[in-house]
Scaffold this active site. Sequence first.
Site, PDB file in Angstrom:
ATOM      1  N   GLU A 103       1.471  10.601  -4.283  1.00 35.82           N
ATOM      2  CA  GLU A 103       1.824  11.720  -5.147  1.00 35.82           C
ATOM      3  C   GLU A 103       1.255  11.496  -6.540  1.00 35.82           C
ATOM      4  O   GLU A 103       0.817  10.381  -6.864  1.00 35.82           O
ATOM      5  CB  GLU A 103       3.344  11.878  -5.208  1.00 35.82           C
ATOM      6  CG  GLU A 103       3.982  12.193  -3.870  1.00 35.82           C
ATOM      7  CD  GLU A 103       5.482  12.408  -3.943  1.00 35.82           C
ATOM      8  OE1 GLU A 103       6.074  12.674  -2.889  1.00 35.82           O
ATOM      9  OE2 GLU A 103       6.045  12.308  -5.064  1.00 35.82           O
TER      10      GLU A 103
ATOM     11  N   ALA B 242       3.153   8.654  -7.874  1.00 29.33           N
ATOM     12  CA  ALA B 242       3.528   7.593  -6.933  1.00 29.33           C
ATOM     13  C   ALA B 242       2.316   7.209  -6.112  1.00 29.33           C
ATOM     14  O   ALA B 242       1.980   7.860  -5.119  1.00 29.33           O
ATOM     15  CB  ALA B 242       4.667   8.048  -6.014  1.00 29.33           C
TER      16      ALA B 242
ATOM     17  N   GLU C 235      -3.319   0.171   8.829  1.00 29.07           N
ATOM     18  CA  GLU C 235      -4.328   0.848   8.018  1.00 29.07           C
ATOM     19  C   GLU C 235      -5.196  -0.167   7.279  1.00 29.07           C
ATOM     20  O   GLU C 235      -6.425  -0.032   7.230  1.00 29.07           O
ATOM     21  CB  GLU C 235      -3.664   1.777   7.005  1.00 29.07           C
ATOM     22  CG  GLU C 235      -4.658   2.459   6.071  1.00 29.07           C
ATOM     23  CD  GLU C 235      -4.001   3.156   4.890  1.00 29.07           C
ATOM     24  OE1 GLU C 235      -4.697   3.899   4.182  1.00 29.07           O
ATOM     25  OE2 GLU C 235      -2.791   2.940   4.659  1.00 29.07           O
TER      26      GLU C 235
ATOM     27  N   LEU D  10     -32.904  -5.356  -4.839  1.00 28.90           N
ATOM     28  CA  LEU D  10     -33.875  -4.269  -4.736  1.00 28.90           C
ATOM     29  C   LEU D  10     -34.409  -3.827  -6.098  1.00 28.90           C
ATOM     30  O   LEU D  10     -35.374  -3.059  -6.169  1.00 28.90           O
ATOM     31  CB  LEU D  10     -33.259  -3.064  -4.016  1.00 28.90           C
ATOM     32  CG  LEU D  10     -33.443  -3.030  -2.487  1.00 28.90           C
ATOM     33  CD1 LEU D  10     -32.758  -4.205  -1.810  1.00 28.90           C
ATOM     34  CD2 LEU D  10     -32.918  -1.725  -1.908  1.00 28.90           C
TER      35      LEU D  10
ATOM     36  N   SER E  81      -6.155  -4.006  -5.058  1.00 30.28           N
ATOM     37  CA  SER E  81      -6.313  -5.460  -4.968  1.00 30.28           C
ATOM     38  C   SER E  81      -5.153  -6.173  -5.653  1.00 30.28           C
ATOM     39  O   SER E  81      -4.722  -7.244  -5.208  1.00 30.28           O
ATOM     40  CB  SER E  81      -7.636  -5.884  -5.613  1.00 30.28           C
ATOM     41  OG  SER E  81      -8.736  -5.469  -4.832  1.00 30.28           O
TER      42      SER E  81
END
Length: 384
Positions: A129, A132, A245, A341, A369
């Site tokens: 939310e 939250a 998950e 790269l 984390s």
Amino acid sequence: MIDIILTEEQRIIKDVVEKFTEKEIAPIASDIDEEEKFPEEIFRKKMGDAGLLGVLMPREYGGADAGVMAATVVTEVISKVSASVALSFVAHAVLCANNLKENCNQGQKKRYLPPLISGDAIGAMALTEPEAGSDAMGITTTAVKKGDEFILNGTKTLITNGPVADIFLVYAKSPGCTGQRIPISAFIVEKNFAGFSVGKKIPKMGMRGSPISELIFDDCRVPAENLVGKEGQALKMLWTGLNVERITLSGICLGILHSCLDTATRYAKERRQFGKPIAEFQMIQKMIADMSVNKSAAHLMIYYAAQEADKGRRINREAAEAKLFSSEAATRAALDTIQILGGYGYTREFPVERWMRDAKLMEIGAGTSQIMRYIIAKEVLSST
């Protein structure tokens, strides 16, 4: 090879997903990101027909019942070419369908699992939310029982698959439910329920082909029969679902690690500077060595956590460790690949910058984390 821990069934699933991904997703992976386009036809029809959406589902409803390890393998393989598709897969197959499988009654399973397995319906889970996020217990969306219905009011945000989903697993507080310290309930909400609407689609830095949006509940009427489990007692279901998950999302990190290492290694061998391949430069070798070590370590941590989940064991610490390590390793690997790269890595001609943008979300979603470190420390301190 680390893959020796896979069962024959899991190897078959991996082979099927590799062939499917190469044929159906790889050719449009860059377009998915560039156009911020959810590949709805591929997801609904082709992934359903290939059996990918039901990898965790019971065989009696048309699923494969192959477990958390197999689902993690699916996300790993898909994310090598499109982390966006893999993320939407997790939201659908893990956060929505698997939680329904684990917690619904038989009537609910019979009604909702078959369309989720076939792709006739796309699923999502609604927890976050505006006020939250990491504090999941701070949700303010309410569910009040009135007769044979619950009335939901509140707003969810940053909901993966929000704009395209048909079925939502929604968490809300039940203020009238006594006897529970945090009375959270779970409900199955269909997109056509009165009082429910999808809010604005929210643009993202990465995972751009996996859409997110607000969900609005304005006196949303949910049949009492769509309550999952008992009123006010969905907290355990929520935590268990988050662990699965975190493991399957870690598979996305592993797929990004694979792609980064392969690309960095190949480019370093081909790119010549000062008369020799840059692979001969020690600082390039250090970055490639670190990527290889982190990929192998992440692989073992993720697969171990998935194995333990399939055995039904408590995996709070293992899931948090796998997600923390793999997500931060994937972001570092993407940044190092861009560095190897050089100027080409910073252009959008190569997919490396997409991997970097995609990887960063993995340090935030399903618990930041910082939250992972809190969980790990709490588990370690309580066990000594």
